[in-house]
Design a protein around this motif. Sequence first.
Motif, mmCIF file in Angstrom:
data_model
loop_
_atom_site.group_PDB
_atom_site.id
_atom_site.type_symbol
_atom_site.label_atom_id
_atom_site.label_comp_id
_atom_site.label_asym_id
_atom_site.label_seq_id
_atom_site.Cartn_x
_atom_site.Cartn_y
_atom_site.Cartn_z
ATOM 1 N N UNK A 230 0.801 -1.217 0.000
ATOM 2 C CA UNK A 230 0.000 0.000 0.000
ATOM 3 C C UNK A 230 0.839 1.275 0.000
ATOM 4 N N UNK A 231 1.904 1.310 0.773
ATOM 5 C CA UNK A 231 2.635 2.565 0.940
ATOM 6 C C UNK A 231 3.164 3.132 -0.375
ATOM 7 N N UNK A 232 3.750 2.326 -1.285
ATOM 8 C CA UNK A 232 4.183 2.895 -2.570
ATOM 9 C C UNK A 232 3.015 3.405 -3.414
ATOM 10 N N UNK B 290 1.454 0.204 14.637
ATOM 11 C CA UNK B 290 0.119 0.808 14.524
ATOM 12 C C UNK B 290 -0.808 0.004 13.622
ATOM 13 N N UNK B 291 -0.295 -1.095 13.062
ATOM 14 C CA UNK B 291 -1.129 -1.944 12.220
ATOM 15 C C UNK B 291 -1.710 -1.194 11.030
ATOM 16 N N UNK B 292 -3.003 -1.405 10.786
ATOM 17 C CA UNK B 292 -3.679 -0.717 9.692
ATOM 18 C C UNK B 292 -3.590 0.794 9.857
ATOM 19 N N UNK B 293 -3.504 1.250 11.088
ATOM 20 C CA UNK B 293 -3.401 2.677 11.336
ATOM 21 C C UNK B 293 -2.208 3.318 10.657
ATOM 22 N N UNK B 294 -1.115 2.563 10.487
ATOM 23 C CA UNK B 294 0.051 3.102 9.793
ATOM 24 C C UNK B 294 -0.293 3.467 8.346
ATOM 25 N N UNK C 296 -10.095 5.334 13.403
ATOM 26 C CA UNK C 296 -9.141 5.450 12.297
ATOM 27 C C UNK C 296 -9.338 6.713 11.456
ATOM 28 N N UNK C 297 -10.446 7.398 11.642
ATOM 29 C CA UNK C 297 -10.701 8.578 10.831
ATOM 30 C C UNK C 297 -11.073 8.262 9.395
#
Length: 720
Positions: A338-340, A384-388, A462-463
Amino acid sequence: MANGFSWGNDALTLRFEWDDGSPVTISSVEATTEYGGTVKAVLDHRIPIVEMEVAGTGHWIACDKLIHTTLGRDLRYVAHQESEDMARGVRRLDIEVAAPDQGVAVTVTYELPDGIPMFRTFATVRNAAVPAGDGKRQAPLSVEQITSWASAFGAPEGQRADLAAWKSIEGKYDWLAEGRWHAMPLRDYFPDMAEELTNVDPRGEHRVVSTSTWSTGRFAPLAIEESERFGLAWLFQVEHNGAWRWDIGEDTADAYMALTGPTSVDHGWAKNLEPGESFTTVPASVALGADFDGVVKAVTDYRRAMRTQPDHIDNARPRVIFNDYMNTIYGDPTTEKELPLIEAAAKVGIEIFCIDCGWYDDSGNWWPTVGEWLPSKTRFPGKKGLGEVIDAIRAAGMVPGLWLEPEVIGVKSPMADKLPDSAFFMRNGHRVVEQERYVLDLRSPEARRHLDAVVDRLVDEYGVGYFKFDYNVQPGIGTDVDSDSLGDGLLGHNRAYLDWVDGVHRRHPDLILENCSSGGMREDFAQTSRFQVQSTSDQQDFRLYPAIAATAPMMVLPEQAGSWAYPQSTMGVEESAVNINTTFLGRYFLSGYINRMSDEQRTLVEESIAQYKKYVQPVISSSTPFWPLGLPGWTDRVVSYGLYAPDYALVTVWDRDCEGGTVALNLPKYRGRETTVTPIFPDHGVDEWPVSWDAAHGRLAVRVPGDGYASRTFLVAPKA
């Protein structure tokens, strides 16, 4: 007729008439046209404003139609009342009719928004029987079918009604093949049978039926009846997210149309009413215009006026979305993947980033484990798991989104054992199972509490600002828990689901919701009126998708229509342009590994988003769809779709490996005016498509190269 009155506003007027020996009928409908004129349909062939069957009654002509019911014929005028909802700008009319000797009272309601020649209508039936004085229990009033709308087609004043003057424009749907519209002359449905010699109306009908909960799984709950000879067009739709039926047919004197929700004969539905109890039909809505374009504009305006959140923050400026599923992660999200994508999406101008299915699954098989909606710890192993991942989305300036399939619980989900049987669809003591999922019954307080807690937790902790609500199975005919019939249980769930969505909006008014049901399997207005985004398909072949994307605004607003674009690093410029133009005149909806693209490929995506934000995003919520080549067929080699914005038109043309040559695009709104024509995507780095404008006929000639797949979007601006 001895009695009557007219009701409406400056856009549409209905004339009602009746006498002591006849039911209330509509004698004429008059509507304004887009260019300031008027059209009027005179309905000399009279059909009661409500037709219905209850147990112990039937038809006065043996048939299976929604009309010709003995009870519809026997209902008599009692009273009517007018009112107005000033805040919504909607006028309301309630007409009460009754058959006292049969213990039946019905109120037929009409709602008409200001300035729009389209109205909503529904009926409320009440068991008006007086309880027996001896204390014995009376049999309930068992309703088996009741129309939301029924009328003749009519003809202009002074002309004779004629079924042969009309054609019906209808839509077929399937998974991956949504929005296949076609036109059929009514005489092809109803051969001339010389029925006048028998002095009995024909007994057949053209019946279009949807069952269960995929309301557009096979057919559209909308059709247009158009007569070029009469200069008239009707558009009608059933506004329901479950079982529905509409008929068109021939009576000897005229054609007729009738719309309803579930029926006994089609859906195993019946509703039992004790004295004083009532039942309200699903809504339907009807527009009258001079032609196809006129009623399309009417239904587009109506949808904007009658949305349940007309002032939602997302409506006026629909934001650009990236979703990681289609032709990309395919339900296998991880922090590493996900991050990229998040970084790349932010750089090209994405405004909403949605993580699709699988984010909750630790087993590696996301399908049967849905339902608890707790983030996976193996997919997102950081502190932070999914929060990251969600924090990264927000830090990049985008709204974080998550996929949910709220109406199901996977058979391998922990929630399958935590919720009672009463929370699920049940038949004969067994939970309904469809493709490894149990289906929640939203009438159940336990089911509602569970889903409310899930949504509130994901928003508050999570917002999350965007949810994609998916729905990939359906529960069949219904449930026998706390219901008068299987169809009654299904209808109760359908309505409870809509009420649940309304509750989500009340608690989180800025939350953006996407309506997805295996793509476009629930594109009815009951659903789309409550969602900001509508997924149009799961189609993964970019060569097939243009026909779906181009026809989507027949059922949804242009600004809602999320058609996937999934350009890839393996694609050339022209293939990428076909992909991107498929979403360009709707809700910009991107997927694909943009992080793997070359700088040149990524620049093309970035430029498309910039052009979208400049030319489409500011005007799409005030635009009207049109089709310069007519509604496309599934295999058409050239497809075109356009939007009339207030000051210019946007037109997309897709070349689907055609033979090449010049195509003439009709823009009748600009007939007689000079225009400038500018390509806006792609607007450089590709071969030019020569264009010329014929002002006298309002036609834009475009030279299409052929021999491959390519696409262009043009801006057509009339000169002052």
